[in-house]
Design a protein around this motif. Structure first.
Motif, PDB file in Angstrom:
ATOM      1  N   VAL A  55       0.847  -1.190   0.000  1.00  0.00           N
ATOM      2  CA  VAL A  55       0.000   0.000   0.000  1.00  0.00           C
ATOM      3  C   VAL A  55       0.881   1.238   0.000  1.00  0.00           C
ATOM      4  N   GLU A  56       0.585   2.148  -0.897  1.00  0.00           N
ATOM      5  CA  GLU A  56       1.323   3.407  -0.951  1.00  0.00           C
ATOM      6  C   GLU A  56       0.851   4.293   0.195  1.00  0.00           C
ATOM      7  N   LEU A  57       1.775   4.816   0.950  1.00  0.00           N
ATOM      8  CA  LEU A  57       1.443   5.610   2.132  1.00  0.00           C
ATOM      9  C   LEU A  57       1.709   7.090   1.899  1.00  0.00           C
ATOM     10  N   ASP A  58       1.223   7.607   0.815  1.00  0.00           N
ATOM     11  CA  ASP A  58       1.398   9.011   0.471  1.00  0.00           C
ATOM     12  C   ASP A  58       0.219   9.808   1.020  1.00  0.00           C
ATOM     13  N   GLN A  59       0.476  10.662   2.014  1.00  0.00           N
ATOM     14  CA  GLN A  59      -0.599  11.408   2.661  1.00  0.00           C
ATOM     15  C   GLN A  59      -1.230  12.442   1.737  1.00  0.00           C
ATOM     16  N   SER A  60      -0.519  12.836   0.702  1.00  0.00           N
ATOM     17  CA  SER A  60      -1.100  13.824  -0.201  1.00  0.00           C
ATOM     18  C   SER A  60      -2.175  13.204  -1.098  1.00  0.00           C
ATOM     19  N   GLN A  61      -2.171  11.871  -1.210  1.00  0.00           N
ATOM     20  CA  GLN A  61      -3.149  11.200  -2.069  1.00  0.00           C
ATOM     21  C   GLN A  61      -4.247  10.503  -1.277  1.00  0.00           C
ATOM     22  N   GLN A  62      -3.999  10.188   0.002  1.00  0.00           N
ATOM     23  CA  GLN A  62      -4.934   9.404   0.801  1.00  0.00           C
ATOM     24  C   GLN A  62      -4.971   9.922   2.214  1.00  0.00           C
ATOM     25  N   GLY A  63      -6.147   9.894   2.807  1.00  0.00           N
ATOM     26  CA  GLY A  63      -6.267  10.234   4.214  1.00  0.00           C
ATOM     27  C   GLY A  63      -5.852   9.066   5.092  1.00  0.00           C
ATOM     28  N   ARG A  64      -5.713   9.347   6.386  1.00  0.00           N
ATOM     29  CA  ARG A  64      -5.252   8.330   7.336  1.00  0.00           C
ATOM     30  C   ARG A  64      -6.197   7.132   7.385  1.00  0.00           C
ATOM     31  N   LEU A  65      -7.492   7.377   7.436  1.00  0.00           N
ATOM     32  CA  LEU A  65      -8.452   6.265   7.518  1.00  0.00           C
ATOM     33  C   LEU A  65      -8.476   5.454   6.228  1.00  0.00           C
ATOM     34  N   SER A  66      -8.334   6.111   5.104  1.00  0.00           N
ATOM     35  CA  SER A  66      -8.294   5.386   3.832  1.00  0.00           C
ATOM     36  C   SER A  66      -7.069   4.488   3.757  1.00  0.00           C
ATOM     37  N   ARG A  67      -5.922   4.976   4.275  1.00  0.00           N
ATOM     38  CA  ARG A  67      -4.709   4.161   4.295  1.00  0.00           C
ATOM     39  C   ARG A  67      -4.893   2.957   5.214  1.00  0.00           C
ATOM     40  N   GLN A  68      -5.524   3.175   6.366  1.00  0.00           N
ATOM     41  CA  GLN A  68      -5.770   2.063   7.286  1.00  0.00           C
ATOM     42  C   GLN A  68      -6.670   1.017   6.644  1.00  0.00           C
ATOM     43  N   ASP A  69      -7.700   1.473   5.941  1.00  0.00           N
ATOM     44  CA  ASP A  69      -8.578   0.536   5.233  1.00  0.00           C
ATOM     45  C   ASP A  69      -7.802  -0.228   4.168  1.00  0.00           C
ATOM     46  N   ALA A  70      -6.943   0.477   3.445  1.00  0.00           N
ATOM     47  CA  ALA A  70      -6.157  -0.167   2.395  1.00  0.00           C
ATOM     48  C   ALA A  70      -5.191  -1.187   2.991  1.00  0.00           C
ATOM     49  N   LEU A  71      -4.559  -0.843   4.126  1.00  0.00           N
ATOM     50  CA  LEU A  71      -3.653  -1.783   4.790  1.00  0.00           C
ATOM     51  C   LEU A  71      -4.401  -3.011   5.300  1.00  0.00           C
ATOM     52  N   GLN A  72      -5.592  -2.790   5.852  1.00  0.00           N
ATOM     53  CA  GLN A  72      -6.386  -3.917   6.335  1.00  0.00           C
ATOM     54  C   GLN A  72      -6.809  -4.821   5.179  1.00  0.00           C
ATOM     55  N   SER A  73      -7.213  -4.235   4.073  1.00  0.00           N
ATOM     56  CA  SER A  73      -7.603  -5.019   2.893  1.00  0.00           C
ATOM     57  C   SER A  73      -6.422  -5.813   2.358  1.00  0.00           C
ATOM     58  N   GLN A  74      -5.246  -5.187   2.350  1.00  0.00           N
ATOM     59  CA  GLN A  74      -4.045  -5.883   1.876  1.00  0.00           C
ATOM     60  C   GLN A  74      -3.718  -7.059   2.795  1.00  0.00           C
ATOM     61  N   ALA A  75      -3.829  -6.847   4.110  1.00  0.00           N
ATOM     62  CA  ALA A  75      -3.535  -7.924   5.059  1.00  0.00           C
ATOM     63  C   ALA A  75      -4.516  -9.080   4.898  1.00  0.00           C
ATOM     64  N   MET A  76      -5.783  -8.764   4.688  1.00  0.00           N
ATOM     65  CA  MET A  76      -6.782  -9.829   4.485  1.00  0.00           C
ATOM     66  C   MET A  76      -6.503 -10.585   3.192  1.00  0.00           C
ATOM     67  N   ALA A  77      -6.138  -9.859   2.135  1.00  0.00           N
ATOM     68  CA  ALA A  77      -5.819 -10.518   0.866  1.00  0.00           C
ATOM     69  C   ALA A  77      -4.594 -11.422   1.012  1.00  0.00           C
ATOM     70  N   ALA A  78      -3.619 -10.979   1.782  1.00  0.00           N
ATOM     71  CA  ALA A  78      -2.416 -11.804   2.007  1.00  0.00           C
ATOM     72  C   ALA A  78      -2.766 -13.057   2.814  1.00  0.00           C
ATOM     73  N   ALA A  79      -3.640 -12.923   3.805  1.00  0.00           N
ATOM     74  CA  ALA A  79      -4.048 -14.088   4.608  1.00  0.00           C
ATOM     75  C   ALA A  79      -4.820 -15.092   3.754  1.00  0.00           C
ATOM     76  N   ILE A  80      -5.679 -14.601   2.900  1.00  0.00           N
ATOM     77  CA  ILE A  80      -6.432 -15.488   1.995  1.00  0.00           C
ATOM     78  C   ILE A  80      -5.468 -16.203   1.060  1.00  0.00           C
ATOM     79  N   GLU A  81      -4.464 -15.496   0.581  1.00  0.00           N
ATOM     80  CA  GLU A  81      -3.477 -16.102  -0.316  1.00  0.00           C
ATOM     81  C   GLU A  81      -2.677 -17.186   0.401  1.00  0.00           C
ATOM     82  N   THR A  82      -2.371 -16.966   1.669  1.00  0.00           N
ATOM     83  CA  THR A  82      -1.659 -17.977   2.454  1.00  0.00           C
ATOM     84  C   THR A  82      -2.492 -19.254   2.567  1.00  0.00           C
ATOM     85  N   ARG A  83      -3.787 -19.099   2.858  1.00  0.00           N
ATOM     86  CA  ARG A  83      -4.675 -20.273   2.927  1.00  0.00           C
ATOM     87  C   ARG A  83      -4.801 -20.939   1.562  1.00  0.00           C
TER      88      ARG A  83
END
Length: 115
Positions: free
Chosen positions: A38-66
């Protein structure tokens, strides 16, 4: 009731295992972007949007592991089919049983040994 032959087991379960493998590989390819960093550029994304993106990435990685774990189990089941060991309990050597294999063709143990 007699146990099925290796050829009967292969004919019944190989297509199902190969189809599941192909579906998992396709799903892995389709979700590759979701697992990218996830790109963590504050000029393009707010803090909550970044957190949502990080959570989505983590869930996608966990699904890929399974998904990879299931792909390993499928590869092992296909190897057992090729070796003529498919459908036989890894511990006691008895036939696993078609009802159990119908639920999960990757099962390596009969109900008694699995419990």
């Amino acid at each position: 009731m007699t146990d099925p032959t290796d050829a009967e087991l292969a004919a019944r379960y190989r297509p199902r295992l190969e189809a599941e493998r192909d579906t998992l590989v396709a799903a892995s390819q389709d979700t590759a972007d979701a697992r990218k960093p996830v790109e963590l550029d504050q000029s393009q994304q707010g803090r909550l949007s970044r957190q949502d993106a990080l959570q989505s990435q983590a869930m996608a990685a966990a699904i890929e592991t399974r998904r990879h774990g299931r792909l390993r189990a499928i590869a092992a089941a296909l190897a057992r089919i090729d070796a003529g060991d498919f459908g036989w309990c890894e511990d006691c050597g008895d036939f696993i049983g078609q009802p159990r294999l119908d639920v999960d063709p990757c099962a390596m143990r009969c109900v008694s040994c699995a419990s």
